[in-house]
Motif scaffolding. Structure first.
Motif, mmCIF file in Angstrom:
data_model
loop_
_atom_site.group_PDB
_atom_site.id
_atom_site.type_symbol
_atom_site.label_atom_id
_atom_site.label_comp_id
_atom_site.label_asym_id
_atom_site.label_seq_id
_atom_site.Cartn_x
_atom_site.Cartn_y
_atom_site.Cartn_z
ATOM 1 N N LEU A 5 0.848 -1.175 0.000
ATOM 2 C CA LEU A 5 0.000 0.000 0.000
ATOM 3 C C LEU A 5 0.889 1.233 0.000
ATOM 4 N N GLU A 60 1.249 -7.108 -5.791
ATOM 5 C CA GLU A 60 0.206 -6.122 -6.045
ATOM 6 C C GLU A 60 0.545 -4.817 -5.334
ATOM 7 N N CYS A 62 -1.189 -0.864 -4.405
ATOM 8 C CA CYS A 62 -2.358 0.015 -4.384
ATOM 9 C C CYS A 62 -1.905 1.399 -3.933
ATOM 10 N N ILE A 115 -3.634 -2.299 -8.361
ATOM 11 C CA ILE A 115 -5.059 -2.486 -8.117
ATOM 12 C C ILE A 115 -5.640 -1.214 -7.504
ATOM 13 N N ALA A 116 -6.950 -1.063 -7.614
ATOM 14 C CA ALA A 116 -7.629 0.138 -7.146
ATOM 15 C C ALA A 116 -8.031 0.001 -5.678
ATOM 16 N N ALA A 117 -8.230 1.152 -5.030
ATOM 17 C CA ALA A 117 -8.690 1.151 -3.642
ATOM 18 C C ALA A 117 -10.021 0.428 -3.521
ATOM 19 N N ASP A 119 -10.999 -2.038 -5.216
ATOM 20 C CA ASP A 119 -10.778 -3.483 -5.286
ATOM 21 C C ASP A 119 -10.428 -4.041 -3.903
ATOM 22 N N VAL A 120 -9.706 -3.246 -3.141
ATOM 23 C CA VAL A 120 -9.345 -3.651 -1.780
ATOM 24 C C VAL A 120 -10.553 -3.562 -0.857
ATOM 25 N N ARG A 205 -7.925 3.311 -11.232
ATOM 26 C CA ARG A 205 -7.167 2.602 -10.204
ATOM 27 C C ARG A 205 -6.459 3.568 -9.251
#
Length: 258
Positions: A5, A60, A62, A115-117, A119-120, A205
């Motif tokens: 992150l 990954e 973000c 990945i996008a926020a 998605d989390v 994203r």
């Protein structure tokens, strides 16, 4: 999969860190996040930072939270970052969307999946709709959408305020809160609507527009009637508190289709 992150400032990084306690958190030196324990890295050592992510098994990445454009110190650039410098300079001099595309390309070319926020934490896309806009409000929303679309090629901002068909303010680098606060010093039309949506060419994203409790408070203090957003274009921070403030202020919050 191991998630890194890359945390900026604001409420979003903390929400994501709580949703993914297994994530490894980092921040750009000088832009430490609020209430999130993270490790700093320097833009002049981006190449080495990406190599360290790979070595730590990160697959990954973000990006979440606000950062300003960092200053690049040529004397601090390390050997691993040197090949990236031309593209980094291009990013620092470009508009927001273009700059972010360059950054994402650098990470993805290293085999890291961005990945996008949302998605989390998918609940970030749930808008707490409340109240009903009047006919005048609907006309203001339609006008705001026209303004937003016209500004898209200029890569300016993600929001604007329209009242009685008049454009009162356009969001720029200082952000939504500043824009709303500035309206308190302006004797304009009664009512009005804050409209927010993603730019057409924006990579969803990263750099998603957000609304939260402070947005409601700022809109009410500016004398607006409500807020309109495009569904799936906006991240919602603390929907429960937003609902409380919408109830207290009497503002509406509605979703709109482009």
């Amino acid at each position: 999969m191991t998630l890194a992150l890359i945390a900026g400032q604001g409420a979003l990084p903390q929400l994501l860190a709580c949703a993914r306690p297994d994530a490894i958190c980092y921040h750009l030196d000088g832009f430490a996040p609020d209430d999130v324990s993270s490790q700093p890295f320097r833009i002049e050592r981006l190449g080495s930072f990406i190599a360290a992510l790979q070595a730590n098994g990160v697959t990954e990445v973000c990006f979440a939270g606000r950062i300003a454009r960092p200053l690049l110190d040529p004397s601090a650039i390390d050997a691993a970052t040197l090949p990236l410098v031309p593209r980094m300079m291009q990013a620092l001099q470009a508009g927001d969307d273009s700059a972010l595309r360059v950054v994402l390309e650098i990470f993805e070319e290293a085999g890291l999946h961005v990945i996008a926020a949302q998605d989390v934490l998918p609940s970030l896309l749930v808008v707490p709709v409340q109240g009903t806009p009047s006919d005048r409000d609907r006309k203001d929303i339609a006008r705001a959408m026209q303004v937003h679309a016209a500004l898209d090629p200029l890569d300016v901002g993600q929001g604007c305020v329209v009242a009685g068909g008049q454009v009162l303010s356009i969001e720029a680098m200082p952000g939504t809160d500043w824009m709303l606060a500035s309206l308190r010093h302006f004797d304009g039309p009664v009512g009005g609507v804050l409209f927010k949506a993603a730019k057409a060419r924006q990579d969803r994203r990263v750099d998603m527009a957000t609304i939260g409790p402070d947005t409601v408070t700022g809109a009410a203090a500016a004398g607006l009637s409500g807020i309109a957003v495009v569904q799936d274009d906006i991240l919602v921070l603390d929907a429960q508190e937003m609902t409380h403030r919408l109830t207290r202020t009497g503002l509406f919050l509605t979703t709109w289709t482009q």
